[in-house]
Design a protein around this motif. Structure first.
Motif, PDB file in Angstrom:
ATOM      1  N   TYR A 199       5.695  -4.566   4.572  1.00 31.63           N
ATOM      2  CA  TYR A 199       5.006  -5.702   3.953  1.00 31.63           C
ATOM      3  C   TYR A 199       5.665  -7.011   4.390  1.00 31.63           C
ATOM      4  O   TYR A 199       4.997  -7.958   4.808  1.00 31.63           O
ATOM      5  CB  TYR A 199       5.041  -5.582   2.430  1.00 31.63           C
ATOM      6  CG  TYR A 199       3.749  -5.089   1.824  1.00 31.63           C
ATOM      7  CD1 TYR A 199       2.692  -5.953   1.595  1.00 31.63           C
ATOM      8  CD2 TYR A 199       3.585  -3.750   1.476  1.00 31.63           C
ATOM      9  CE1 TYR A 199       1.508  -5.502   1.043  1.00 31.63           C
ATOM     10  CE2 TYR A 199       2.405  -3.290   0.923  1.00 31.63           C
ATOM     11  CZ  TYR A 199       1.373  -4.172   0.713  1.00 31.63           C
ATOM     12  OH  TYR A 199       0.198  -3.717   0.171  1.00 31.63           O
ATOM     13  N   VAL A 200       6.997  -7.079   4.285  1.00 36.39           N
ATOM     14  CA  VAL A 200       7.720  -8.289   4.668  1.00 36.39           C
ATOM     15  C   VAL A 200       7.525  -8.572   6.158  1.00 36.39           C
ATOM     16  O   VAL A 200       7.297  -9.724   6.561  1.00 36.39           O
ATOM     17  CB  VAL A 200       9.219  -8.149   4.344  1.00 36.39           C
ATOM     18  CG1 VAL A 200      10.007  -9.348   4.860  1.00 36.39           C
ATOM     19  CG2 VAL A 200       9.429  -7.994   2.847  1.00 36.39           C
ATOM     20  N   PHE A 201       7.621  -7.542   6.981  1.00 35.63           N
ATOM     21  CA  PHE A 201       7.439  -7.682   8.429  1.00 35.63           C
ATOM     22  C   PHE A 201       6.064  -8.263   8.755  1.00 35.63           C
ATOM     23  O   PHE A 201       5.929  -9.228   9.513  1.00 35.63           O
ATOM     24  CB  PHE A 201       7.602  -6.301   9.082  1.00 35.63           C
ATOM     25  CG  PHE A 201       7.368  -6.290  10.568  1.00 35.63           C
ATOM     26  CD1 PHE A 201       8.403  -6.565  11.448  1.00 35.63           C
ATOM     27  CD2 PHE A 201       6.111  -5.995  11.091  1.00 35.63           C
ATOM     28  CE1 PHE A 201       8.190  -6.544  12.824  1.00 35.63           C
ATOM     29  CE2 PHE A 201       5.893  -5.974  12.458  1.00 35.63           C
ATOM     30  CZ  PHE A 201       6.934  -6.243  13.331  1.00 35.63           C
ATOM     31  N   THR A 202       5.033  -7.678   8.164  1.00 30.23           N
ATOM     32  CA  THR A 202       3.671  -8.115   8.461  1.00 30.23           C
ATOM     33  C   THR A 202       3.405  -9.521   7.938  1.00 30.23           C
ATOM     34  O   THR A 202       2.786 -10.353   8.616  1.00 30.23           O
ATOM     35  CB  THR A 202       2.653  -7.127   7.851  1.00 30.23           C
ATOM     36  OG1 THR A 202       2.935  -5.811   8.328  1.00 30.23           O
ATOM     37  CG2 THR A 202       1.231  -7.490   8.246  1.00 30.23           C
ATOM     38  N   LEU A 203       3.861  -9.821   6.722  1.00 30.13           N
ATOM     39  CA  LEU A 203       3.647 -11.152   6.155  1.00 30.13           C
ATOM     40  C   LEU A 203       4.421 -12.219   6.928  1.00 30.13           C
ATOM     41  O   LEU A 203       4.002 -13.375   6.981  1.00 30.13           O
ATOM     42  CB  LEU A 203       4.056 -11.165   4.682  1.00 30.13           C
ATOM     43  CG  LEU A 203       3.118 -10.401   3.739  1.00 30.13           C
ATOM     44  CD1 LEU A 203       3.703 -10.333   2.342  1.00 30.13           C
ATOM     45  CD2 LEU A 203       1.737 -11.057   3.698  1.00 30.13           C
ATOM     46  N   PRO A 208     -11.799   0.864   9.765  1.00 28.83           N
ATOM     47  CA  PRO A 208     -12.054   0.434  11.142  1.00 28.83           C
ATOM     48  C   PRO A 208     -12.229  -1.074  11.291  1.00 28.83           C
ATOM     49  O   PRO A 208     -12.084  -1.613  12.394  1.00 28.83           O
ATOM     50  CB  PRO A 208     -13.351   1.174  11.511  1.00 28.83           C
ATOM     51  CG  PRO A 208     -13.398   2.340  10.587  1.00 28.83           C
ATOM     52  CD  PRO A 208     -12.805   1.844   9.314  1.00 28.83           C
ATOM     53  N   HIS A 209     -12.541  -1.766  10.208  1.00 31.73           N
ATOM     54  CA  HIS A 209     -12.743  -3.215  10.256  1.00 31.73           C
ATOM     55  C   HIS A 209     -11.471  -3.993   9.958  1.00 31.73           C
ATOM     56  O   HIS A 209     -11.482  -5.223   9.941  1.00 31.73           O
ATOM     57  CB  HIS A 209     -13.830  -3.612   9.252  1.00 31.73           C
ATOM     58  CG  HIS A 209     -15.139  -2.936   9.486  1.00 31.73           C
ATOM     59  ND1 HIS A 209     -16.050  -3.363  10.440  1.00 31.73           N
ATOM     60  CD2 HIS A 209     -15.689  -1.838   8.911  1.00 31.73           C
ATOM     61  CE1 HIS A 209     -17.100  -2.568  10.430  1.00 31.73           C
ATOM     62  NE2 HIS A 209     -16.909  -1.632   9.503  1.00 31.73           N
ATOM     63  N   VAL A 210     -10.374  -3.264   9.691  1.00 28.41           N
ATOM     64  CA  VAL A 210      -9.086  -3.906   9.404  1.00 28.41           C
ATOM     65  C   VAL A 210      -8.091  -3.383  10.439  1.00 28.41           C
ATOM     66  O   VAL A 210      -7.373  -2.410  10.187  1.00 28.41           O
ATOM     67  CB  VAL A 210      -8.602  -3.590   7.972  1.00 28.41           C
ATOM     68  CG1 VAL A 210      -7.327  -4.361   7.641  1.00 28.41           C
ATOM     69  CG2 VAL A 210      -9.683  -3.914   6.956  1.00 28.41           C
ATOM     70  N   PRO A 211      -8.048  -4.002  11.618  1.00 34.26           N
ATOM     71  CA  PRO A 211      -7.289  -3.443  12.737  1.00 34.26           C
ATOM     72  C   PRO A 211      -5.786  -3.613  12.656  1.00 34.26           C
ATOM     73  O   PRO A 211      -5.072  -3.057  13.478  1.00 34.26           O
ATOM     74  CB  PRO A 211      -7.847  -4.205  13.953  1.00 34.26           C
ATOM     75  CG  PRO A 211      -8.280  -5.514  13.391  1.00 34.26           C
ATOM     76  CD  PRO A 211      -8.787  -5.210  12.015  1.00 34.26           C
ATOM     77  N   ASP A 212      -5.274  -4.379  11.700  1.00 31.02           N
ATOM     78  CA  ASP A 212      -3.843  -4.611  11.604  1.00 31.02           C
ATOM     79  C   ASP A 212      -3.262  -3.929  10.381  1.00 31.02           C
ATOM     80  O   ASP A 212      -3.943  -3.721   9.383  1.00 31.02           O
ATOM     81  CB  ASP A 212      -3.540  -6.112  11.508  1.00 31.02           C
ATOM     82  CG  ASP A 212      -3.894  -6.826  12.804  1.00 31.02           C
ATOM     83  OD1 ASP A 212      -3.584  -6.287  13.878  1.00 31.02           O
ATOM     84  OD2 ASP A 212      -4.495  -7.912  12.738  1.00 31.02           O
TER      85      ASP A 212
END
Length: 478
Positions: A324-328, A83-87
């Protein structure tokens, strides 16, 4: 930056929908992706015979129970921090939340390359598997690289589309591979096996015989990929509830399946001869049992499903790497264009394409220079993944402990979830990591230089990611 890191309500670029993925993954949709990545049939035909042969023999099923408990303890802390990591971002986002953005980005590159290496490596297995399968039906003996590229083309197409399509494909393939193993298990158990039901799973002297540490190593590696429950956060319905449920359900299903199926496979051969058979011909343990109990038809079915199981594994890891690539890219570590979502499919199509380019080059390169698809192409790359993923599990557990220690005066979860379970998981993971380092040369084809190279590569990746984050304050975790 510190305040931004600690803000549990921070949401990444909510006003830029073209940089958000969409999907309708529920609990079972995510479970399909995770369990497919674990490749259940591939594990029963691969690591299981190796664990029996070089581990603790007929006591190996009990080791799966132990390894399941370790990863479940890890999951307690992992889901407490969710819950503390919303992304989306999975391990490195969790590590960054507990240990800071610089450390988080260092492990981001470790995670990306670890999963990419495994994705590439499994193409060696599917290339050889398809080559042997079709040759057995009298077709021309086509080079493994051609079969790998054929699978690569299909994965590339599916990776371009919405995750819901991949979920459906994975669901069908997963049900088929699990079904054939369950049928084999049932026939073996109800027939009583070759010498009666195996008792190694409940015999303490058998459980601790041989090399139980090596057995634990093979068992824990069978769970690689369950991080996907968090990687697909943006494409999940109600992620705060879906991710924890999918995590626990995936781990329990995988653990029970492995323990029962390993026990049934041992029973099929008999306690007195299964170890000798596994040592003499580990790759023949599952096909031999299948032919004996399900006949020639069953053998053909399991040979086909072994290849489709590897395809499902590759597709799952392709989706993980793409995200991973998208988010980074959206965190500004990579070019921002790779963080664009497809206008119609809401998929990470450009990130998926970048992943495919790298994978395609490795497949072509490995085939052209004549690498053996299993003992070299797969083994070397799997060594990178093995070390990297266990290091990530350890770092994530430390991050969970660090995060809740800072909040101990206003703790919003029980001490069991915040401290006790993660602490116990950390102890087990450190033991596993020590075993991996001790046996790393054997895991990468018996080469000490390659083993050293694996460690140096991962350290360099961490240093690169951390260095980029330290020099560029615009690179953020959220």
């Amino acid at each position: 930056m510190a305040n931004q890191l600690e803000d549990p309500n921070a949401v990444h670029v909510p006003d830029r929908p073209h940089r958000k993925l969409r999907g309708t993954l529920g609990v079972w949709g995510i479970v399909f992706v995770v369990v497919a990545a674990a490749s259940p049939l591939g594990v029963i035909g691969g690591p299981v015979p190796l664990g029996i042969a070089s581990g603790n023999g007929i006591g190996f099923p009990a080791i799966y129970i132990v390894s399941t408990l370790i990863v479940l303890l890890f999951a307690v802390g992992f889901t407490a921090l969710t819950p503390h990591v919303p992304d989306a971002g999975a391990f490195y986002s969790y590590i960054g939340k507990g240990l800071g953005r610089t450390t988080g980005f260092g492990f981001a590159l470790v995670a990306l390359v670890s999963y990419l290496a495994l994705e590439i490596g499994v193409y060696g297995l599917i290339g050889q598997g398809a080559q042997a399968l079709f040759a057995s039906y009298g077709l021309p003996d086509i080079h493994w690289g051609i079969w790998a590229l054929a699978a690569f083309a299909v994965v590339t197409i599916l990776g371009h589309r919405n995750i819901d399509l991949s979920r459906n494909v994975l669901g069908i393939l997963l049900i088929a591979e699990v079904a054939i193993v369950v049928v084999l298990d049932a026939v073996v158990i109800f027939s009583g096996g070759h010498e009666g039901l195996s008792t190694g799973i409940i015999t303490p002297s058998e459980i601790v015989s041989g090399a139980p540490g090596i057995a634990l190593l093979f068992a824990i590696l069978s769970f690689i990929g369950f991080e996907a429950t968090a990687v697909f956060r943006d494409e999940a319905r109600d992620p705060v509830r879906t991710i924890p449920r999918a995590t626990y359900l995936s781990l329990i299903l995988i653990g029970v399946f492995y323990a029962v199926s390993t026990w049934a496979l041992i029973t099929a051969w008999g306690d007195s001869r299964v170890v000798e058979q596994a040592q003499a011909d580990p790759s023949g343990l599952l096909p031999g049992a299948t032919e004996q109990y399900l006949g020639t038809v069953g053998l053909h079915i399991i040979q086909v499903l072994f290849v489709t199981s590897l395809f499902a594994c590759i597709l799952s890891f392709h989706n993980i790497v793409s995200r991973y690539v998208f988010t980074l890219s959206n965190r500004k570590l990579f070019p921002g264009s790779l963080g664009e979502a497809h206008a119609n499919h809401a998929s990470p199509h450009l990130a998926s394409g970048a992943d495919s380019i790298v994978v395609g080059l490795f497949i072509i390169g490995g085939a052209l220079i004549g690498l053996d698809p299993v003992t070299e192409f797969y083994t070397w790359l799997a060594g990178i993944s093995t070390v990297g993923i266990v290091v990530l599990l350890i770092a994530t557990t430390v991050a969970v402990l660090a995060f809740f220690i800072r909040r101990r005066q206003s703790l919003d979860v029980s001490p069991w979830r915040a401290f006790v379970a993660p602490g116990a998981a950390l102890l087990g993971l450190v033991v596993i990591f020590a075993l991996i380092l001790q046996n790393l040369p054997d895991l990468v084809g018996g080469s000490t230089p390659i083993a050293v190279g694996v460690v140096v590569l991962l350290v360099a990746l961490f240093a690169t990611g951390a260095g980029l984050a330290a020099k560029r304050p615009d690179v953020t975790l959220e």
